[in-house]
Design an enzyme around this catalytic site. Structure first.
Site, PDB file in Angstrom:
ATOM      1  CG  ASP A  31      17.519   1.398 -49.739  1.00  0.00           C
ATOM      2  OD1 ASP A  31      17.722   1.246 -50.956  1.00  0.00           O
ATOM      3  OD2 ASP A  31      17.012   2.430 -49.258  1.00  0.00           O
ATOM      4  CG  ASN A  84      14.542   0.763 -60.022  1.00  0.00           C
ATOM      5  OD1 ASN A  84      13.723  -0.031 -60.467  1.00  0.00           O
ATOM      6  ND2 ASN A  84      14.544   1.145 -58.750  1.00  0.00           N
ATOM      7  N   GLY A  90      12.735   4.487 -62.354  1.00  0.00           N
ATOM      8  CA  GLY A  90      12.840   4.711 -60.918  1.00  0.00           C
ATOM      9  C   GLY A  90      14.256   4.852 -60.401  1.00  0.00           C
ATOM     10  CD  GLN A  91      20.078   4.322 -62.526  1.00  0.00           C
ATOM     11  OE1 GLN A  91      19.725   4.154 -63.702  1.00  0.00           O
ATOM     12  NE2 GLN A  91      21.326   4.158 -62.114  1.00  0.00           N
ATOM     13  CG  HIS A  97      21.577   0.879 -56.891  1.00  0.00           C
ATOM     14  ND1 HIS A  97      21.872   2.012 -57.610  1.00  0.00           N
ATOM     15  CD2 HIS A  97      20.243   0.910 -56.653  1.00  0.00           C
ATOM     16  CE1 HIS A  97      20.764   2.713 -57.789  1.00  0.00           C
ATOM     17  NE2 HIS A  97      19.751   2.058 -57.229  1.00  0.00           N
ATOM     18  CG  HIS A  99      16.779  -1.789 -55.070  1.00  0.00           C
ATOM     19  ND1 HIS A  99      16.550  -0.862 -54.076  1.00  0.00           N
ATOM     20  CD2 HIS A  99      16.996  -1.073 -56.202  1.00  0.00           C
ATOM     21  CE1 HIS A  99      16.610   0.362 -54.593  1.00  0.00           C
ATOM     22  NE2 HIS A  99      16.873   0.263 -55.884  1.00  0.00           N
TER      23      HIS A  99
HETATM   24  P1  AMP Z   1      17.127   3.703 -57.038  1.00  0.00           P
HETATM   25  O1  AMP Z   1      15.894   4.539 -56.844  1.00  0.00           O
HETATM   26  O2  AMP Z   1      16.879   2.373 -57.667  1.00  0.00           O
HETATM   27  O3  AMP Z   1      18.217   4.485 -57.751  1.00  0.00           O
HETATM   28  O4  AMP Z   1      17.630   3.334 -55.597  1.00  0.00           O
HETATM   29  C1  AMP Z   1      18.451   4.154 -54.832  1.00  0.00           C
HETATM   30  C2  AMP Z   1      18.361   3.644 -53.437  1.00  0.00           C
HETATM   31  O5  AMP Z   1      19.467   4.127 -52.717  1.00  0.00           O
HETATM   32  C3  AMP Z   1      17.110   4.101 -52.688  1.00  0.00           C
HETATM   33  O6  AMP Z   1      16.383   2.942 -52.269  1.00  0.00           O
HETATM   34  C4  AMP Z   1      17.666   4.897 -51.512  1.00  0.00           C
HETATM   35  O7  AMP Z   1      16.925   4.704 -50.336  1.00  0.00           O
HETATM   36  C5  AMP Z   1      19.064   4.344 -51.400  1.00  0.00           C
HETATM   37  N1  AMP Z   1      20.072   5.232 -50.816  1.00  0.00           N
HETATM   38  C6  AMP Z   1      20.348   6.501 -51.198  1.00  0.00           C
HETATM   39  N2  AMP Z   1      21.358   6.985 -50.459  1.00  0.00           N
HETATM   40  C7  AMP Z   1      21.731   5.990 -49.618  1.00  0.00           C
HETATM   41  C8  AMP Z   1      22.715   5.873 -48.599  1.00  0.00           C
HETATM   42  N3  AMP Z   1      23.538   6.884 -48.296  1.00  0.00           N
HETATM   43  N4  AMP Z   1      22.810   4.704 -47.929  1.00  0.00           N
HETATM   44  C9  AMP Z   1      21.976   3.679 -48.213  1.00  0.00           C
HETATM   45  N5  AMP Z   1      21.028   3.722 -49.169  1.00  0.00           N
HETATM   46  C10 AMP Z   1      20.902   4.872 -49.852  1.00  0.00           C
END
Ligand code: AMP
Ligand code: ZN
Length: 111
Positions: A31, A84, A90-91, A97, A99
């Site tokens: 992440d 999420n 929180g998405q 994805h 986490h």
């Molecule tokens: P969510 O808030 O559950 O949709 O999680 C999205 C996650 O994607 C967040 O933890 C971001 O830090 C991560 N994220 C967004 N863009 C990237 C990227 N280019 N490479 C790695 N992680 C990313």
């Protein structure tokens, strides 16, 4: 493939994101904004906007069965997994994805 989806671009190797795991169905990468000493994301190569778009057991199996393999590779035995689904949950990236976080204590319930 959704052309304006950042995680499709990552899965498609259009960005220079380093994979910590790849098989024919999923990839995992760290992440960008880690919330724990270990924090990676597992995504299917196929685009699903959220968990609500997944209708097959196989897709869930492909994503979740990769996690213990990656954990073993990284030498972690205890970890928090979070998915999420939707803005209020929180998405922020609309390509499903999971986490996976490890290396610190986690509280419950999550905030
Ligand atoms: P969510 O808030 O559950 O949709 O999680 C999205 C996650 O994607 C967040 O933890 C971001 O830090 C991560 N994220 C967004 N863009 C990237 C990227 N280019 N490479 C790695 N992680 C990313
Ligand atoms: Zn996508």
């Amino acid at each position: 493939m959704s052309s304006d989806c950042i995680f499709c671009k990552i899965a498609n190797k259009e960005l220079n994101t380093e994979f910590i795991y790849e098989d024919d169905k999923v990839v995992a990468f760290n992440d960008l904004s880690p919330q724990a000493p270990v924090h990676f994301l597992v995504i299917p190569k196929k685009h699903y906007s959220s968990m609500n778009d997944i209708t097959s057991k196989e897709a869930f199996g492909d994503i979740f069965s990769a996690i213990p393999k990656i954990a073993e590779k990284l030498g972690i035995k205890e970890y928090r997994t979070v998915v999420n689904t939707g803005v209020s949950a929180g998405q922020t990236v609309f390509h499903i994805h999971v986490h996976v976080m490890s290396g610190r204590e986690f509280t419950w319930p999550a905030g």
